[in-house]
Design an enzyme around this catalytic site. Structure first.
Site, PDB file in Angstrom:
ATOM      1  N   ASP A 290      21.297  -6.159 -21.636  1.00 12.23           N
ATOM      2  CA  ASP A 290      22.235  -7.281 -21.587  1.00 12.23           C
ATOM      3  C   ASP A 290      23.190  -7.265 -22.766  1.00 12.23           C
ATOM      4  O   ASP A 290      24.372  -7.583 -22.618  1.00 12.23           O
ATOM      5  CB  ASP A 290      21.467  -8.611 -21.546  1.00 12.23           C
ATOM      6  CG  ASP A 290      21.055  -8.954 -20.129  1.00 12.23           C
ATOM      7  OD1 ASP A 290      21.882  -8.748 -19.215  1.00 12.23           O
ATOM      8  OD2 ASP A 290      19.916  -9.408 -19.923  1.00 12.23           O
TER       9      ASP A 290
ATOM     10  N   HIS B 136       0.814  -1.205   0.000  1.00  8.69           N
ATOM     11  CA  HIS B 136       0.000   0.000   0.000  1.00  8.69           C
ATOM     12  C   HIS B 136       0.856   1.267   0.000  1.00  8.69           C
ATOM     13  O   HIS B 136       0.463   2.290  -0.543  1.00  8.69           O
ATOM     14  CB  HIS B 136      -0.935   0.001   1.215  1.00  8.69           C
ATOM     15  CG  HIS B 136      -2.238  -0.663   0.918  1.00  8.69           C
ATOM     16  ND1 HIS B 136      -3.030  -1.227   1.881  1.00  8.69           N
ATOM     17  CD2 HIS B 136      -2.883  -0.859  -0.247  1.00  8.69           C
ATOM     18  CE1 HIS B 136      -4.111  -1.725   1.316  1.00  8.69           C
ATOM     19  NE2 HIS B 136      -4.035  -1.522   0.030  1.00  8.69           N
TER      20      HIS B 136
ATOM     21  N   CYS C 226      13.639  -3.589 -26.716  1.00 13.63           N
ATOM     22  CA  CYS C 226      12.983  -3.431 -25.418  1.00 13.63           C
ATOM     23  C   CYS C 226      13.980  -3.123 -24.310  1.00 13.63           C
ATOM     24  O   CYS C 226      13.613  -3.050 -23.149  1.00 13.63           O
ATOM     25  CB  CYS C 226      12.164  -4.665 -25.076  1.00 13.63           C
ATOM     26  SG  CYS C 226      13.167  -6.147 -24.930  1.00 13.63           S
TER      27      CYS C 226
ATOM     28  N   GLU D 294      20.166 -10.465 -27.241  1.00 14.28           N
ATOM     29  CA  GLU D 294      20.885  -9.824 -26.128  1.00 14.28           C
ATOM     30  C   GLU D 294      22.198 -10.536 -25.809  1.00 14.28           C
ATOM     31  O   GLU D 294      22.855 -10.206 -24.829  1.00 14.28           O
ATOM     32  CB  GLU D 294      19.995  -9.712 -24.892  1.00 14.28           C
ATOM     33  CG  GLU D 294      19.335 -10.999 -24.455  1.00 14.28           C
ATOM     34  CD  GLU D 294      18.411 -10.825 -23.242  1.00 14.28           C
ATOM     35  OE1 GLU D 294      18.414  -9.758 -22.616  1.00 14.28           O
ATOM     36  OE2 GLU D 294      17.706 -11.793 -22.930  1.00 14.28           O
TER      37      GLU D 294
END
Ligand code: PEP
Ligand code: MG
Length: 659
Positions: free
Chosen positions: A570, A305, A617, A546
């Site tokens: 990477d 929370h 990405c 990668e």
């Protein structure tokens, strides 16, 4: 008497729906139970109902016994089938189920380093943004049980004392809920805490411990720990996070029993950085949030929370620092970077100036970029460049949508595996991936199969001790050796593909055999699902590029897969042989190094020649200074943290304008 039905309550019987269901059930004299998978619990306890973890579209049975059993069943089944009908909105609040949706990145995500980061601490990047300000250490003393064995004649009095304390806490929480100053999101959170305080599970457990001779404080601590452990063990991350709430309520009851006030956050100075081992949601929601510049905690994670409140109020936060937080107890000033989890203690002049500049620039930039949310970036020749989001949990969907993400270019499945006390089931995974696919349909959602190694161990997988975990048994290598785990994920993905545009990509590929072996497993999974009569659909299979090996065999790989996604985080560390987490070699860990850029170009060329989609990405995809170069190389999808999306769209539109 009983009747079964399919639950139509959105997202299942979580906090507020559970409370509403209990309120309805309590209106009847009959004993009422809810039964799922043969397990029956009282329908008059919201904690027990939540722990039953009833999800939308599951079958349950309502069982009632008593004079008004028929009416009870009618009303409760009615609620389960049509939760919106006939409900007065008791607290004038949203469900409080999930609160505002967070944008969370695993702490491992690389981002441009903050100055001074090398000398600081690192935790979970839980709420984005930069902050710098005076340190406000908040370390209330632990409450310990008195460990006193009660005499028989003391027990009734102790139970009275306990009940009075519970009632006082409930009154306080009701009072807090009546305040106009509470935001809708925080109101939902406080209401969820009040429900726990009002529930028989916690109070009943504590009372029975007092009857057994425990003093009230020890009884509350033990009861809260028992119920919190039950919440932690459920296969549902929302319910896992409720364990903190139970502890928070237990603490409030103990403080009343001790006649003590909690250490107050009321006097926090303007712009201060709140530092604590843990802050109860109850305390934070009532704190003067406008004055808090940032939050740093030893405890907490993506779905706690504290993180939800921080994000919803735009307060940068770094959580999960563990014992490192103690180093901040005596800090005078603190700088924090909520984008990558860095915390800098007593920053030097240069760092202070830099952070102050970042805070100001970020505010200005945010305001100017919102117009790009709905823009579909196109090049001068009309080609669309997709700008998608990297996320790691369902809670981040809204942040991605809010930013204007055109789908998901990387869903990291590690969090799903890391935040449970056991490996996630096929059903849970299928639900998660399906929810993702539905949220972004018709845009694609690229789910990356489990990319984990010995540096981030998870419960349920034994990793060997390795000298070089980054060169070891990780990603696709581990998955192919553990078909029990891998097939569960592939089956879940095939099932989820029915609900939207799911694509799957494999991490850490360095050999074409890894793709072929995966295809065999995918076919096996599809055949099994077919034989079992389980709905499923095929998905596109792609690979992350990668490793240097993947770059060098890219032309061959391109003939075997539907797409490439370049993982520059990477790829940079492997091309440059420079550990991405080691600040001493940070200079070498540079995506703009010609060696890395030419690896990216080789990959793009191979993909374009084979006619497959080439995306990126890694963090570099969101860098406005590099976007034009990547697009010219032939990349058509760039996927990044939601916070970078609008800036990236702007950069692509600028290219188009230049022609
Ligand atoms: C990458 O390596 O670029 C990537 C996107 O994956 P991760 O950061 O999760 O390793
Ligand atoms: Mg990677």
């Amino acid at each position: 008497m009983e009747r079964s039905t399919i639950v139509r309550v959105h997202e299942g019987l979580h906090a507020r729906p559970a409370t509403r269901f209990v309120k309805l059930a309590k209106g009847f004299e009959s004993d009422v139970e809810l039964v799922k998978d043969g397990k029956a619990v009282s329908a008059k306890s919201s904690v027990k109902l939540m722990l039953l973890a009833v999800k939308e579209n599951q079958e349950v049975t309502v069982r009632a016994n008593g004079a008004d059993a028929i009416e009870a069943i009618e009303a409760l089944i009615g609620y389960l089938e049509n939760p919106k009908a006939g409900l007065e909105d008791e607290d004038h609040q949203p469900t409080g189920d999930t609160g505002p949706k967070p944008e969370v990145k695993p702490a491992t995500e690389s981002a441009p380093a903050s100055p001074g980061a090398a000398t600081g601490l690192r935790g979970v990047a839980a709420s984005e943004g930069f902050a710098i300000g005076p340190a406000f250490a908040h370390f209330p003393p632990d409450i310990a049980g008195q460990g006193r064995v009660l005499q028989a004649e003391e027990i009734a009095g102790e139970i009275d004392r306990f009940r009075t304390a519970v009632a006082a806490v409930q009154v306080r929480m009701d009072h807090a809920l009546a305040q106009d100053s509470l935001s809708a999101g925080d109101r939902g959170i406080v209401a969820a805490l009040r429900d726990i305080a009002a529930d028989d599970s916690l109070t009943g457990e504590a009372e029975s411990l007092i009857r057994g001779g425990n003093d009230a404080i020890s009884a509350v601590i033990t009861a809260a720990s028992t119920i919190a452990a039950d919440f932690s063990a459920v296969d549902d991350h929302y319910l896992n996070a409720r364990a903190d709430d139970v502890h928070a309520v237990g603490r409030q009851i103990c403080l009343v029993l001790l006649g003590q006030d909690d250490v107050s956050l009321e006097n926090i100075p303007q712009g201060a950085i709140l530092i604590a081992d843990d802050i109860g949601a109850w305390d934070l929601a009532r704190a003067p949030l406008k004055r808090i510049g940032g939050v740093i905690c030893g405890h907490g994670g993506a779905t706690s929370h504290i993180a939800i409140i921080a994000r919803s109020h735009g307060i940068p936060a770094v959580l999960g620092l563990g014992d490192q937080v103690n180093a901040l107890r005596t800090a005078r000033e603190v700088a924090l970077d909520g984008n990558n989890g860095h915390v800098i203690i007593d920053p030097d002049e240069a760092t202070r100036a830099d952070f102050a500049g970042r805070v100001e620039a970020a505010a200005k930039e945010r305001a100017g970029l919102t117009v790009f949310k709905t823009v579909t970036p196109k090049l001068a020749d009309g080609r669309i460049i997709k700008v998608a989001a990297n996320i790691g949990s369902l809670e981040e969907i809204e942040a991605a949508q809010e930013a204007g993400a055109m789908g998901i270019g990387l869903f990291r499945t590690e969090l799903l595996f890391m935040r449970h006390m056991h490996l996630p089931s096929e059903d849970m995974q299928a639900e998660t991936y399906a929810a993702l696919a539905k949220a972004f349909s018709p845009y694609p959602v690229i789910v990356r199969t489990l990319d984990i190694g010995g540096d981030k161990p998870i419960v349920g997988i034994e990793f060997p001790d390795e000298e070089n975990p980054f060169l070891g048994w990780r990603g696709i290598r581990m998955c192919l050796d553990r078909p029990d785990i891998f097939k569960r994920q592939l089956r879940a993905l095939l099932r989820a593909a029915v609900h939207g545009n799911i694509k799957v990509m494999l991490p850490m590929v360095s050999d074409i055999g890894e793709v072929r072996q995966t295809r065999v497993l995918v076919d096996e999974c599809a055949a099994e699902l077919k034989a079992e009569g389980v709905p499923h659909a095929a998905f596109d299979l792609g690979v992350m590029i990668e490793t240097p090996a993947a770059v060098l065999i890219a032309p061959a790989l391109a003939r075997e897969v539907a797409f490439f996604s370049i993982g520059t985080n990477d790829l940079t560390q492997y091309i440059m042989a420079a550990d991405r987490l080691n600040p001493t070699v940070a200079k070498l860990n540079d995506v703009t190094n010609p060696a890395v850029m030419s690896a990216i170009e080789m990959t793009a060329k191979a993909g374009v020649a084979a006619g497959i989609m080439v995306g990126m990405c890694g963090e570099a995809a969101g860098r406005p200074d590099l976007i034009a170069t990547f697009v010219r190389m032939g990349l058509t999808e760039l996927s990044m943290s939601p916070a970078s999306i609008q800036r990236a769209k702007k950069a692509i539109m600028a290219m188009a304008a230049e022609g």
